[in-house]
Design a protein around this motif. Structure first.
Motif, PDB file in Angstrom:
ATOM      1  N   LEU A  85       0.826  -1.214   0.000  1.00 13.90           N
ATOM      2  CA  LEU A  85       0.000   0.000   0.000  1.00 13.90           C
ATOM      3  C   LEU A  85       0.856   1.257   0.000  1.00 13.90           C
ATOM      4  O   LEU A  85       0.473   2.294  -0.529  1.00 13.90           O
ATOM      5  N   GLN A  86       2.043   1.135   0.610  1.00 17.49           N
ATOM      6  CA  GLN A  86       2.937   2.287   0.671  1.00 17.49           C
ATOM      7  C   GLN A  86       3.395   2.707  -0.730  1.00 17.49           C
ATOM      8  O   GLN A  86       3.778   3.853  -0.951  1.00 17.49           O
ATOM      9  N   MET A  87       3.361   1.741  -1.662  1.00 13.05           N
ATOM     10  CA  MET A  87       3.830   2.008  -3.028  1.00 13.05           C
ATOM     11  C   MET A  87       2.784   2.780  -3.851  1.00 13.05           C
ATOM     12  O   MET A  87       3.099   3.252  -4.938  1.00 13.05           O
ATOM     13  N   VAL A  88       1.544   2.842  -3.368  1.00 11.86           N
ATOM     14  CA  VAL A  88       0.497   3.528  -4.134  1.00 11.86           C
ATOM     15  C   VAL A  88       0.833   5.016  -4.199  1.00 11.86           C
ATOM     16  O   VAL A  88       1.046   5.646  -3.155  1.00 11.86           O
ATOM     17  N   LEU A 134       0.614   8.779  -3.989  1.00 13.92           N
ATOM     18  CA  LEU A 134      -0.370   9.652  -3.337  1.00 13.92           C
ATOM     19  C   LEU A 134      -1.008  10.630  -4.323  1.00 13.92           C
ATOM     20  O   LEU A 134      -2.209  10.889  -4.259  1.00 13.92           O
ATOM     21  N   VAL A 135      -0.168  11.148  -5.246  1.00 14.05           N
ATOM     22  CA  VAL A 135      -0.687  12.141  -6.197  1.00 14.05           C
ATOM     23  C   VAL A 135      -1.865  11.549  -6.977  1.00 14.05           C
ATOM     24  O   VAL A 135      -2.834  12.234  -7.281  1.00 14.05           O
ATOM     25  N   ALA A 136      -1.777  10.250  -7.261  1.00 12.16           N
ATOM     26  CA  ALA A 136      -2.832   9.608  -8.040  1.00 12.16           C
ATOM     27  C   ALA A 136      -4.114   9.444  -7.234  1.00 12.16           C
ATOM     28  O   ALA A 136      -5.215   9.482  -7.793  1.00 12.16           O
ATOM     29  N   ILE A 137      -3.975   9.259  -5.923  1.00 11.61           N
ATOM     30  CA  ILE A 137      -5.199   9.034  -5.137  1.00 11.61           C
ATOM     31  C   ILE A 137      -5.728  10.321  -4.505  1.00 11.61           C
ATOM     32  O   ILE A 137      -6.831  10.332  -3.957  1.00 11.61           O
ATOM     33  N   ALA A 138      -4.952  11.411  -4.606  1.00 14.66           N
ATOM     34  CA  ALA A 138      -5.398  12.674  -3.998  1.00 14.66           C
ATOM     35  C   ALA A 138      -6.774  13.118  -4.520  1.00 14.66           C
ATOM     36  O   ALA A 138      -7.612  13.569  -3.721  1.00 14.66           O
ATOM     37  N   PRO A 139      -7.066  12.988  -5.835  1.00 18.63           N
ATOM     38  CA  PRO A 139      -8.406  13.367  -6.295  1.00 18.63           C
ATOM     39  C   PRO A 139      -9.519  12.567  -5.600  1.00 18.63           C
ATOM     40  O   PRO A 139     -10.611  13.088  -5.365  1.00 18.63           O
ATOM     41  N   LEU A 140      -9.211  11.310  -5.278  1.00 12.47           N
ATOM     42  CA  LEU A 140     -10.206  10.496  -4.560  1.00 12.47           C
ATOM     43  C   LEU A 140     -10.541  11.110  -3.198  1.00 12.47           C
ATOM     44  O   LEU A 140     -11.687  11.066  -2.742  1.00 12.47           O
ATOM     45  N   ALA A 142      -6.294  14.460   5.454  1.00 17.67           N
ATOM     46  CA  ALA A 142      -6.342  13.023   5.141  1.00 17.67           C
ATOM     47  C   ALA A 142      -5.107  12.618   4.342  1.00 17.67           C
ATOM     48  O   ALA A 142      -4.505  11.568   4.595  1.00 17.67           O
ATOM     49  N   SER A 143      -4.724  13.471   3.389  1.00 17.05           N
ATOM     50  CA  SER A 143      -3.549  13.195   2.567  1.00 17.05           C
ATOM     51  C   SER A 143      -2.289  13.119   3.442  1.00 17.05           C
ATOM     52  O   SER A 143      -1.472  12.199   3.294  1.00 17.05           O
ATOM     53  N   ALA A 144      -2.153  14.071   4.379  1.00 18.07           N
ATOM     54  CA  ALA A 144      -0.995  14.063   5.290  1.00 18.07           C
ATOM     55  C   ALA A 144      -0.999  12.795   6.130  1.00 18.07           C
ATOM     56  O   ALA A 144       0.055  12.169   6.343  1.00 18.07           O
ATOM     57  N   ALA A 158       0.390  17.037   3.182  1.00 19.28           N
ATOM     58  CA  ALA A 158      -0.555  18.155   3.296  1.00 19.28           C
ATOM     59  C   ALA A 158      -0.484  19.028   2.037  1.00 19.28           C
ATOM     60  O   ALA A 158      -1.521  19.404   1.472  1.00 19.28           O
ATOM     61  N   ILE A 159       0.718  19.335   1.579  1.00 17.46           N
ATOM     62  CA  ILE A 159       0.868  20.225   0.420  1.00 17.46           C
ATOM     63  C   ILE A 159       0.369  19.545  -0.863  1.00 17.46           C
ATOM     64  O   ILE A 159      -0.324  20.171  -1.673  1.00 17.46           O
ATOM     65  N   VAL A 160       0.664  18.247  -1.021  1.00 20.53           N
ATOM     66  CA  VAL A 160       0.137  17.513  -2.192  1.00 20.53           C
ATOM     67  C   VAL A 160      -1.390  17.517  -2.141  1.00 20.53           C
ATOM     68  O   VAL A 160      -2.066  17.733  -3.161  1.00 20.53           O
ATOM     69  N   GLY A 161      -1.957  17.302  -0.967  1.00 19.24           N
ATOM     70  CA  GLY A 161      -3.417  17.339  -0.808  1.00 19.24           C
ATOM     71  C   GLY A 161      -3.973  18.704  -1.174  1.00 19.24           C
ATOM     72  O   GLY A 161      -5.015  18.811  -1.833  1.00 19.24           O
ATOM     73  N   GLU A 162      -3.250  19.762  -0.775  1.00 19.83           N
ATOM     74  CA  GLU A 162      -3.704  21.127  -1.077  1.00 19.83           C
ATOM     75  C   GLU A 162      -3.639  21.436  -2.571  1.00 19.83           C
ATOM     76  O   GLU A 162      -4.463  22.188  -3.083  1.00 19.83           O
ATOM     77  N   PHE A 163      -2.655  20.837  -3.267  1.00 16.41           N
ATOM     78  CA  PHE A 163      -2.567  21.034  -4.723  1.00 16.41           C
ATOM     79  C   PHE A 163      -3.904  20.673  -5.373  1.00 16.41           C
ATOM     80  O   PHE A 163      -4.346  21.294  -6.317  1.00 16.41           O
ATOM     81  N   VAL A 164      -4.527  19.616  -4.854  1.00 17.41           N
ATOM     82  CA  VAL A 164      -5.747  19.094  -5.473  1.00 17.41           C
ATOM     83  C   VAL A 164      -7.004  19.680  -4.830  1.00 17.41           C
ATOM     84  O   VAL A 164      -7.992  19.956  -5.515  1.00 17.41           O
TER      85      VAL A 164
END
Lengths: 253, 248
Positions: free
Chosen positions: A99-102, A104-110, A124-126, A191-197
């Protein structure tokens, strides 16, 4: 205090030297500000936009700290469950590693679909990014409990839950703190990747959105200012976790 | 008792009088520690049983097994805490036991701040805090230096006199076994069995007794039981020659 100063001055001096070299590089080669702003320009952007950037900093810090706290609780609980049985360990540990390999950028829209726009998705992303090192270190710590001490608890008739609470968990504290230290840096990234989306633009834009919008406006100085503030959140979290670790482990030798 | 199909013991029967001090000696692997762990309830024998009068014995190990995140007091009170005693009771009994082992002033020191002897004293106080009817000691002094070993031995003798519990001491040191024990059980290994039981009658229990003839005789008789039989006439020169590279 003397020891703190003694250990802090070499990295601080190095950072100062690097900033100075950077400033000189811009001056000597006349590099344009939108390509690479000078540290003085970044500082100016920080001061001129102090109001809005402090609000952005607050939002990102909230998402990162909240995510880290959620990850710490969830990671310790999940790690304890996984470590509690050999079968669970053998079954769940490889899955957790996968699961660690998934990405994050790809699942952030989810996350936006599940939690909506705003700080909840960033939090949640953080949490998702930072939970794995806590699980892994908790499992390692709990499984490394000294068998002699386990035997001692068995001698005194301690139940499994008491043994976990009074022996295994304190024994695993150094590992859990190591996991938290790794997670503190990852939480800011998450957190920042989550904020991008998921972040809103405007007055209440978090640092991730400030980075994106400043990039579109070619305000590279503001991008650097936001990145510096993001790093500050990471350093502060790392420092807080280190202090917590010191408090929990002092006297252990 | 069997381990992975191997028989660990021949039938072993040791009758220990309540309140006595018994030392068990024997070569490595003879099952002394296994016997002690069965007595403590840490191992279940495949046959037979050990009866210590029902109550849980106190036990002290070679490594005192202190929790590094707890100070001396909190380590000593651990058994009471696990048994659900109130914090006040824990504190009262804890300080009493620490004073008894000469550690009253060091109650708040962490294990990392204690010497080997001090850690062993804390381990002893913890083993005794529930006032067990029996105290099981698994080579408690083997990792200590000679002088510390002496002081711990004196402490053990004093505690036994003061508290009157049954003590079973497993040790590699014959001198320690004879000096402390009123009975010495000699075991031999693979599979473990009791070779002999010696009653120890010394003129006194002061440290100087170790220079007396009676002490030497007691040691000698135990040593005789522990010595492995040698081939008559010693080791044949022919069997040594091949190690020296010569012809037999």
């Amino acid at each position: 205090m003397k020891r703190v100063i003694h250990s802090l001055w070499p990295p601080l001096a190095l950072v100062a030297a690097l900033l100075l070299a950077w400033e000189l590089l811009i001056l000597v080669f006349q590099i344009r500000s939108f390509l690479l702003p000078a540290p003085s320009a970044v500082l100016r952007a920080l001061i001129e936009n102090a109001d809005s950037l402090s609000r952005s900093l607050g939002l990102t810090a909230l998402a990162a700290v909240g995510g880290l706290v959620v990850a710490a609780i969830a990671g310790t609980v999940v790690g304890s469950i996984v470590a509690s049985s050999r079968l669970l360990y053998r079954g769940a540990y490889p899955i957790a590693t996968l699961l660690q390999m998934v990405p994050l950028v790809a699942i952030a829209p989810l996350l936006v679909i599940w939690f909506g726009y705003g700080v909840k998705s960033a939090l949640a992303s953080a949490a998702i990014v930072s939970v794995f090192p806590i699980i892994a270190n908790t499992v390692d710590g709990l499984r490394s409990t000294d068998p002699n001490l386990r035997e001692l608890f068995r001698l005194y008739g301690a139940s499994r839950s008491t043994t976990w609470w009074k022996l295994a968990l304190p024994w695993a504290v150094p590992n859990i703190v190591t996991g938290l230290r790794i997670a503190s840096g990852l939480a800011v990234i998450g957190a920042i990747v989550g904020e991008f989306v998921s972040g809103y633009a405007g007055a209440d834009a978090p640092l991730g959105v400030v980075v994106l919008s400043s990039m579109r406006e070619a305000r590279t100085d503001l991008v650097f200012a936001a990145v510096a503030l993001g790093a500050l959140v990471g350093f502060t979290l790392f420092g807080a976790v280190s202090v917590l670790g010191w408090l929990l482990m002092r006297g252990r030798g | 008792m069997t381990f992975a199909g191997l028989r660990a013991f021949e039938p072993v029967s040791i009758d220990i009088k309540a309140g006595s001090f018994v030392s068990i000696v024997g070569t490595s692997g003879c099952g002394k520690t296994t016997l002690l762990r069965i007595a403590a309830g840490l191992l279940t024998p495949s046959e037979g049983s050990v009866d210590l009068g029902g109550a849980r014995p106190g036990m002290c190990f070679q490594d005192p097994r202190l929790l590094p995140w707890r100070n001396a007091m909190d380590n000593v009170t651990l058994p009471l805490e696990l048994a659900g005693a109130s914090p006040d009771e824990c504190q009262d009994r804890g300080i009493e036991m620490l004073r008894m082992v000469g550690m009253g002033d060091a109650w708040n020191r962490m294990p990392s701040q204690l010497s080997g002897g001090m850690r062993m004293r804390v381990g002893l106080a913890r083993a005794l805090i529930e006032r067990p009817p029996a105290l099981l000691l698994d080579e408690p002094c083997s990792a200590l230096d000679e002088i510390t070993r002496e002081t711990i031995n004196e402490l053990l003798a004093d505690l036994w006199k003061e508290l009157g519990m049954t003590v079973v001491l497993v040790t590699h040191s014959l001198a320690e076994a004879v000096y402390l024990g009123r009975q010495v059980v000699v075991m031999t290994g693979r599979p473990g069995r009791v070779v002999s039981v010696h009653g120890i009658h010394l003129p006194s229990r002061q440290p100087e007794v170790r220079t007396t003839v009676e002490f030497a005789r007691a040691l000698q008789s135990i040593y005789r039981d522990m010595t492995l039989p040698r081939p008559p006439g010693g080791i044949a020169p022919s069997s040594l020659a091949k190690y020296a590279g010569g012809e037999p």
